[in-house]
Design a protein around this motif. Structure first.
Motif, short mmCIF file in Angstrom:
data_model
loop_
_atom_site.label_atom_id
_atom_site.label_comp_id
_atom_site.label_asym_id
_atom_site.label_seq_id
_atom_site.Cartn_x
_atom_site.Cartn_y
_atom_site.Cartn_z
N LYS A 108 0.83 -1.20 0.00
CA LYS A 108 0.00 0.00 0.00
C LYS A 108 0.87 1.26 0.00
O LYS A 108 0.59 2.23 -0.71
CB LYS A 108 -0.93 0.01 1.23
N SER A 109 1.95 1.23 0.78
CA SER A 109 2.85 2.38 0.84
C SER A 109 3.53 2.62 -0.50
O SER A 109 3.64 3.77 -0.97
CB SER A 109 3.90 2.14 1.93
N LYS A 110 4.00 1.54 -1.13
CA LYS A 110 4.66 1.67 -2.43
C LYS A 110 3.69 2.21 -3.49
O LYS A 110 4.03 3.09 -4.29
CB LYS A 110 5.21 0.32 -2.88
N ILE A 115 1.36 6.40 -7.00
CA ILE A 115 0.19 7.18 -7.41
C ILE A 115 0.46 8.67 -7.29
O ILE A 115 0.06 9.47 -8.15
CB ILE A 115 -1.05 6.77 -6.57
N ALA A 116 1.14 9.07 -6.22
CA ALA A 116 1.47 10.48 -6.03
C ALA A 116 2.34 11.00 -7.18
O ALA A 116 2.12 12.11 -7.68
CB ALA A 116 2.18 10.68 -4.69
N ARG A 117 3.31 10.19 -7.62
CA ARG A 117 4.16 10.59 -8.74
C ARG A 117 3.35 10.71 -10.03
O ARG A 117 3.51 11.65 -10.81
CB ARG A 117 5.30 9.58 -8.93
N GLU A 120 1.14 13.81 -10.01
CA GLU A 120 1.94 15.01 -10.27
C GLU A 120 2.28 15.12 -11.76
O GLU A 120 2.23 16.21 -12.33
CB GLU A 120 3.22 14.97 -9.44
N LYS A 121 2.62 14.00 -12.38
CA LYS A 121 2.97 14.01 -13.80
C LYS A 121 1.77 14.39 -14.67
O LYS A 121 1.94 14.90 -15.79
CB LYS A 121 3.48 12.63 -14.23
N CYS A 122 0.56 14.16 -14.16
CA CYS A 122 -0.66 14.45 -14.92
C CYS A 122 -1.27 15.81 -14.60
O CYS A 122 -2.34 16.15 -15.13
CB CYS A 122 -1.70 13.36 -14.67
N ALA A 160 3.81 10.91 -18.31
CA ALA A 160 2.59 10.69 -17.51
C ALA A 160 2.08 9.27 -17.71
O ALA A 160 1.71 8.59 -16.74
CB ALA A 160 1.53 11.71 -17.91
N LEU A 161 2.06 8.81 -18.94
CA LEU A 161 1.61 7.46 -19.22
C LEU A 161 2.52 6.42 -18.56
O LEU A 161 2.04 5.43 -18.00
CB LEU A 161 1.57 7.22 -20.74
N GLU A 162 3.81 6.65 -18.63
CA GLU A 162 4.76 5.72 -18.00
C GLU A 162 4.57 5.69 -16.49
O GLU A 162 4.71 4.63 -15.86
CB GLU A 162 6.18 6.13 -18.36
N ALA A 163 4.25 6.84 -15.89
CA ALA A 163 4.03 6.89 -14.44
C ALA A 163 2.77 6.11 -14.06
O ALA A 163 2.74 5.43 -13.02
CB ALA A 163 3.92 8.34 -13.98
N ILE A 164 1.74 6.20 -14.88
CA ILE A 164 0.51 5.43 -14.62
C ILE A 164 0.78 3.94 -14.81
O ILE A 164 0.31 3.11 -14.01
CB ILE A 164 -0.61 5.92 -15.55
#
Length: 230
Positions: A108-110, A115-117, A120-122, A160-164
């Motif tokens: 959950k922490s990871k 998700i936070a990253r 932010e990217k989006c 943004a896509l890579e972060a998702i």
């Protein structure tokens, strides 16, 4: 043998639990659609100048409409999938929906950090969604010293896509020992096929024009000039 979407969902539920497996499966499908839309955009409008020239010569107004539509759809997707899990009494299906469905504290922490990253990217896409795509900001529309829209580029969309993608892969790595490279998924009947047909048609048109210039045209060349109903 390829698995159906329902079979994949049932497998995810078996490995992740009912709540997380169901949410993950729906988000996986949504992210797949996001990547395919973006692949079409890049294929048509972000590959090389020659391809842009081909599209402009074939049907410039039409392809500009397609370009704007794919761009706005991608930004809308990025905004929607990073919306809060709940707004008032209304629940949203977004990557934030995953957090409450994860029971393992370390995972959950990871995922929360991932998700936070991604959110932010989006952020740039959300500004476009809120003030231009979904709503028409009054000052922005009338150019009354409004704050400009957030800078937006193909690089930002890709990041943004890579972060998702990383959000989903953080979960699948932990629970399935597997990852998905959405950008490597093959597209059938895609823009690449259209480009091939346009290039072929352009060559045939140039050959026909040369025959007319030399006076060696054929009956078929003349027939091609007549309007047809399809």
């Amino acid at each position: 043998m390829e698995s159906s979407a329902d079979q994949i969902k049932q497998n995810n539920i078996a490995l992740m639990g009912s709540d997380l497996g169901t949410i993950y499966s729906e988000l996986w499908q949504e992210v797949g659609r996001m990547f395919s839309n973006w692949q079409e955009y890049v294929s048509l409008f972000g590959t090389n100048p020659e391809r842009i020239e081909l599209l402009n010569n074939a049907a410039g107004h039409f392809f500009r409409t397609v370009q704007d539509g794919l761009w706005e759809r991608t930004l809308l997707h990025l905004s929607r999938i990073t919306d809060p899990a709940q707004q008032g009494k209304k629940k949203n299906l977004s990557i934030h929906s995953l957090v409450e469905a994860i029971t393992d504290i370390a995972l959950k922490s990871k995922v929360t950090a991932s998700i936070a990253r991604a959110t932010e990217k989006c952020a740039f896409a959300r500004d476009w969604r809120n003030r231009f795509i979904a709503h028409a900001d009054f000052d922005l529309a009338l150019d009354q010293s409004a704050q400009p829209l957030a800078p937006a580029s193909r690089l930002q969309v890709r990041e943004a896509l890579e972060a998702i993608e990383e959000v989903l892969n953080t979960i699948s790595t932990a629970l399935q020992d597997a990852t998905t490279r959405f950008s490597e998924m093959a597209l059938l009947n895609s823009g690449e096929d259209l480009i091939y047909l346009l290039e072929f048609a352009t060559r045939k048109k140039e050959e026909r024009e040369k025959r007319f210039e030399s006076g060696q045209y054929t009956e078929e060349d003349l027939a091609d000039l007549r309007p047809r109903s399809i």
